[in-house]
Design an enzyme around this catalytic site. Structure first.
Site, mmCIF file in Angstrom:
data_model
loop_
_atom_site.group_PDB
_atom_site.id
_atom_site.type_symbol
_atom_site.label_atom_id
_atom_site.label_comp_id
_atom_site.label_asym_id
_atom_site.label_seq_id
_atom_site.Cartn_x
_atom_site.Cartn_y
_atom_site.Cartn_z
ATOM 1 N N ASP A 15 0.198 -7.429 1.368
ATOM 2 C CA ASP A 15 0.597 -6.120 1.385
ATOM 3 C C ASP A 15 2.109 -5.972 1.611
ATOM 4 O O ASP A 15 2.650 -5.000 2.229
ATOM 5 C CB ASP A 15 -0.136 -5.579 2.675
ATOM 6 C CG ASP A 15 0.201 -4.045 2.713
ATOM 7 O OD1 ASP A 15 0.403 -3.443 1.969
ATOM 8 O OD2 ASP A 15 -0.224 -3.420 3.728
ATOM 9 N N HIS A 61 0.975 -1.339 0.046
ATOM 10 C CA HIS A 61 -0.030 0.078 0.118
ATOM 11 C C HIS A 61 1.047 1.475 -0.062
ATOM 12 O O HIS A 61 0.357 2.398 0.037
ATOM 13 C CB HIS A 61 -0.996 -0.221 1.082
ATOM 14 C CG HIS A 61 -0.504 0.446 2.426
ATOM 15 N ND1 HIS A 61 -0.056 -0.459 3.319
ATOM 16 C CD2 HIS A 61 -0.309 1.334 3.019
ATOM 17 C CE1 HIS A 61 0.138 0.083 4.421
ATOM 18 N NE2 HIS A 61 0.190 1.267 4.394
ATOM 19 N N GLY A 75 2.726 6.434 7.917
ATOM 20 C CA GLY A 75 3.990 6.941 7.659
ATOM 21 C C GLY A 75 4.978 5.736 8.193
ATOM 22 O O GLY A 75 6.042 5.444 7.570
ATOM 23 N N ASN A 76 4.454 4.995 9.142
ATOM 24 C CA ASN A 76 5.273 4.066 9.554
ATOM 25 C C ASN A 76 5.176 2.705 8.600
ATOM 26 O O ASN A 76 6.105 1.710 8.631
ATOM 27 C CB ASN A 76 5.042 3.362 11.010
ATOM 28 C CG ASN A 76 5.501 4.257 12.094
ATOM 29 O OD1 ASN A 76 4.820 4.973 12.870
ATOM 30 N ND2 ASN A 76 6.918 3.782 12.245
ATOM 31 N N SER A 77 4.328 2.778 7.769
ATOM 32 C CA SER A 77 4.020 1.546 7.100
ATOM 33 C C SER A 77 5.287 1.131 6.279
ATOM 34 O O SER A 77 5.818 2.023 5.479
ATOM 35 C CB SER A 77 2.803 1.930 5.970
ATOM 36 O OG SER A 77 1.739 1.935 6.594
#
Lengths: 462, 474
Positions: A117, A87, A194-196
């Site tokens: 993901d 994502h 934003g940590n993704s």
């Protein structure tokens, strides 16, 4: 059958209990030894941490737009492979990575997998890069100290500390309702947008997970994809740029869905896709799958399901698999030929002149729409004031025919569309499916879409 | 000083204003025939004893999920005959909502009287509802007499009578408005120049001559195109001629309007606009394009298909060009009588084709669907009706019953059942209809097993639910 709400509510209550427990114990502080272990682990991973800035294609209200977003990732080899979330890097036009030394380099997207993901990028900087060590996510324990590294809200090089809250959280509603192939690591280390794609790291400095989601409205209930899941996906990306999964057209439910008797073994067949190989082989909902290729299978709890789905996904595609089914008191053996699972998302295209966007139908969408075979394209958005909107084309319509010719896929529709736009054909007839009904939509290309006329102008012309 | 100066400065201005007033007021007065204060007070005294309150509970069905919610409602009730015929606004009965437990309150304060009321069949062509008060004695109630043949003109002032809200103890109030617009489609309709409060809807409208000429309506009836105006904020005036015949000959008593008397063809249509006609190179005479043919309907059997254009139905030409022309056709079919053989002339590939079909009976709607409650599981289910099948996009071959309500804390809720689930099997028994489900529940209840496995469908997928009944509970 999806129980998304229930599962999430369950997670919510669990989180509540956890917070209460922490409050009673008081605020934990780290002893000197642990503190230096945290520091050592952070120092091992931080140089390989990547701040990712992809420009993504986003389709909203019938328009294609390019949007700059921010995510995280980590380098896994000296030759510059970077792991992040699908994502983050999926549907991106360009991806820029800011490395540990603050230099920015362009990255190539090697592969994206919406089912897990996970995405893999490749950096080419002509020198060996610092990289992380991958741990073993099958050997983690709740209560273990972990760190989340990444760019919460775009703030690069951020580190947060917490523990593993649960090692195998089952979240039924994964991406777009597809049944998940893995459980999640739940952590209370602060994870924010934003940590993704950033790493979840243990005190040995090993990456054990890829941070991917949070429970909105809760405090510190974050979820990471176990690194062993990512490792398999990465191997497949390197081999053939995509993940190939076998598909039998079965939906599974845990044994508890039909019986509380712990001696009953196997897994419940909840649903059989009418267009899938299992249907053809005569598998029925309510059958209990006891063995695959003579290897017994068992899922008493929902948490046991992802591993089974993963096992079925690795069956050789195009080859026969033997299923042993329990149908009432009878044992039934069937042979199915596994097909390759199709992409989770269809390609999306903007049709600018008419002002709408459309996507290829996935088998899941076709089934929900009640179509027997793959046909048509799905309208994913229409622009206000556009020719398409004027004609009465709606978001969710499936275009079945254009000027009495069947529309089979996006590529074919695009060709017909182009020809009509170039020829400025005044009228085009679409036949669309809207829920259970069908409808004719007349696209009037010759109708001028006038800008709003000011009132004064109307008075003057009288 | 200041005071004096002001005084000395005013006379010419006052004089001027008075002069203007003297010139203008009589002229305006005759032209628009406004109300004097005495006239309004007199009308109020005459009309408001006929205004009461109707309180009722409303069962609203969500057309997509089939979920039912109930709520209390109230509206203005207008007595239109001394023997207890009451008229109220048409939103009391809508497609997906049905009133029950209807009570009418007349008089005020200590003299307030409560009556139970029966709902009469809602007229097709005007959005009002009639109620009949139940009483053992012969009633002699104050009522409103409507003036016939009175027409309203643009800009004409009207007096409206209605209910003020609960904080004001439903005092009967009045307001003055003007006819702000007169619409000519689909029939001549007067609009007020400004919004009114809900308490005035259904209330009487009087003209300056002191005649009661109509009532305030929400909207047009469905047959006339439905809620074209409800969102505009401009209420309509229903003039006497629209509804007087129902006062003279009240509709029959009915609990629920049944579709059993209505004929059915089984098509969805859209109007043949001039642009569609141009595309198909047909004369721009209007018609109805068949967009969907309902499976298993008379239309399917007669071989009608999507794309056929209906130009004549049972001898009546169909010239629909606009969306609002479609309900007229629906009405035409509905009233043609079930079982009648009719000829439908369609254009197929541009050529006229006569299709003979025997009209069916309109299938029951979700509202009329049979319902069964199994309190031991906290489940209420309904039969699958054609409208629900269409709303949920359920294929014809799926047979079962649909969950409408799941009681909070019940066995079914614990098993994560929810409204919208289509039950296909219950405790090992095949369920194809309501009778099957009832038999399955009765059998299971007699057997008292520890677990009851339910097989159901939600959306396009199927799955299982395991109920653990609490047999020991009373």
């Amino acid at each position: 059958m999806k129980y998304g709400d229930g599962t999430l509510r369950g997670v919510f209550y669990y989180a509540g209990a956890l917070i209460a427990a922490l409050a009673i114990d008081g605020c934990a502080t780290l002893g000197g030894g642990q503190s230096s272990a945290v520091l050592r682990a952070k120092n091992e991973v931080a140089p390989a941490l990547v701040h990712i800035r992809p420009v993504k294609e986003v389709f909203t209200s019938g328009q294609r737009e390019e949007v700059l977003i921010v995510g995280s990732g980590f380098i896994i080899s000296p030759d510059g492979y970077v792991v992040t979330n699908e994502h983050v890097a999926g549907e991106s036009r360009f991806v820029k990575c800011v490395l540990g030394d603050k230099n920015e380099v362009a990255a190539e997207v090697v592969g994206v997998d919406p089912y897990t993901d996970i995405a893999l990028l490749k950096l080419d900087v002509g020198r060996p890069l610092p990289y992380v060590r991958l741990g073993d996510s099958d050997r983690i324990e709740a209560g273990e100290l972990v760190m989340a590294l990444g760019s919460p809200h775009g703030l690069a090089r951020s580190v947060s500390l917490g523990i593993i809250s649960v090692t195998d959280r089952y979240l039924e509603e994964s991406q777009m309702g597809a049944e998940p192939y893995h459980n999640w690591i739940q952590t209370d280390a602060a994870i924010n947008p934003g940590n993704s794609g950033g790493p979840l790291v243990n005190l040995r400095g090993e990456v054990i997970g890829v941070n991917a989601k949070v429970l909105r409205g809760a405090e510190n209930v974050g979820f990471a994809i176990p690194i062993n899941v990512a490792r398999d996906v990465i191997t497949q990306f390197k081999a053939h740029k995509r993940v190939r999964r076998a598909w039998l057209g079965l939906a599974l439910q845990e044994m508890l869905a039909t019986t509380d008797d712990p001696t009953q073994r196997g897994v419940v067949i909840a649903d059989v896709d009418p267009l899938g190989p299992a249907e053809e082989a005569g598998v029925r909902p309510g059958d209990v799958l006891a063995a695959i290729n003579d290897k017994p299978v068992h899922a008493r709890f929902a948490e046991d399901l992802p591993a089974l789905r993963q096992m079925m996904a690795t069956l050789p595609i195009g080859e026969s698999a033997h299923l042993t089914l329990q149908r009432g008191s009878e044992t039934v053996a069937v042979t199915v030929v596994a097909e390759e699972r199709s992409a989770l998302k269809g390609e999306q295209v903007e049709f600018g002149e008419w002002g709408f966007t459309a996507t290829d139908l996935t088998p899941a969408i076709a089934r929900r729409a009640g179509l027997d075979a793959r046909q048509g394209v799905l309208v994913s958005g229409t622009q206000p004031g556009s020719i398409a909107r004027n004609a009465g084309l709606n978001n969710g319509d499936i275009i079945l025919e254009m000027d009495n010719e069947p529309v089979t896929d996006l590529a074919g529709f695009r060709e017909g569309y182009r020809a009509r736009v170039e020829a400025r054909r005044p009228l085009t007839l679409l036949f669309v499916k809207r829920g259970a009904l069908t409808r004719f939509v007349l696209v009037e290309q010759d109708r001028e879409l006038l800008p709003a006329t000011p009132l004064e102008a109307i008075t003057e012309t009288e | 000083m200041t005071h004096n100066r002001l005084n000395s400065g005013t006379p010419p201005r006052v004089l001027c204003l008075l002069l203007c007033a003297a010139l203008l007021i009589p002229a305006w007065h005759t032209a628009a025939q406004s109300f004097t204060q005495e006239a309004l007070a007199e009308l109020h005294a005459q009309v408001t004893p006929a205004i009461g309150i109707v309180r009722y509970a409303l069962e609203v069905t969500n057309p997509n999920t089939g979920e039912i919610t109930k709520r209390d409602n109230l509206a203005l009730a207008l007595i239109v005959s001394p023997d207890g015929l009451v008229m109220t606004h048409g939103h009391m009965v809508l497609e997906n909502s049905q009133p029950f437990n209807i009570k009418v309150f007349l008089g005020r304060g200590d003299e307030e009287q409560e009556y139970e009321a029966t709902l009469l069949k809602k007229p097709d062509d005007v959005n009002v509802v009639f109620l009949r008060l139940k009483s053992e004695e012969r009633l002699r109630l104050p009522h409103v007499r409507f003036a016939r043949g009175a027409t309203l003109a643009l800009g004409q002032p009207v007096a409206l009578f209605g209910l003020l809200g609960d904080p004001l103890d439903y005092a009967r109030g009045l307001i003055e408005r003007r006819i702000g617009a007169i619409l000519d489609k689909p029939r001549t309709t007067c609009c007020l120049d400004d919004a009114v409060r809900y308490g005035y809807v259904g209330g009487p409208v009087a003209d300056a001559a002191g005649r009661v000429v109509g009532v305030i309506g929400f909207d047009l009836s469905r047959a006339e195109g439905g809620d074209l105006y409800v969102r505009s904020g401009h209420p309509l005036v229903y003039q006497t001629d629209l509804f007087q015949r129902y006062i003279d000959n009240p509709p029959s008593e009915t609990e629920i309007e049944t579709s059993g008397d209505h004929a059915w063809l089984g098509v969805f249509t859209q109007p043949l606009t001039d642009r569609f006609a141009e595309y198909w190179e047909l004369p721009a005479n209007g018609g109805l394009i068949i967009s969907t043919v309902v499976a298993g309907s008379p239309a399917t059997e007669a071989g009608l298909r999507a794309g056929d254009i209906i130009v004549e139905f049972d001898g009546t030409p169909i010239r629909a060009k606009l969306d609002r022309d479609v309900p007229g056709f629906t009405k035409l079919v509905r009233e043609a009588g079930p079982g009648r053989e009719v000829v439908v002339r369609v254009l197929r590939d541009g050529q006229p084709v006569d299709v003979t079909t025997v009209l069916g009976t309109r299938p029951r709607s979700a509202q009329e669907a049979g319902e069964y409650e199994a309190p031991q599981f906290g489940l209420t289910v309904r039969e699958l009706t054609t409208d629900v099948r269409i709303a949920l996009n359920l294929p014809e071959n799926i047979e079962g019953v649909i969950v409408r309500r799941v009681k909070s804390g019940s066995v079914a809720q614990i098993a994560r059942m929810r409204p919208g689930v289509v039950i296909l099997r219950f405790g090992g028994h095949l369920v194809t209809n309501l009778a099957d489900f009832q038999a399955a529940v009765e059998q299971v209840t007699a057997d008292r097993p520890q677990e009851v496995v339910v097989f159901g469908r939600l959306g396009a997928a199927t799955g299982f639910f395991r109920l653990e009944p609490r047999w020991d509970e009373p």
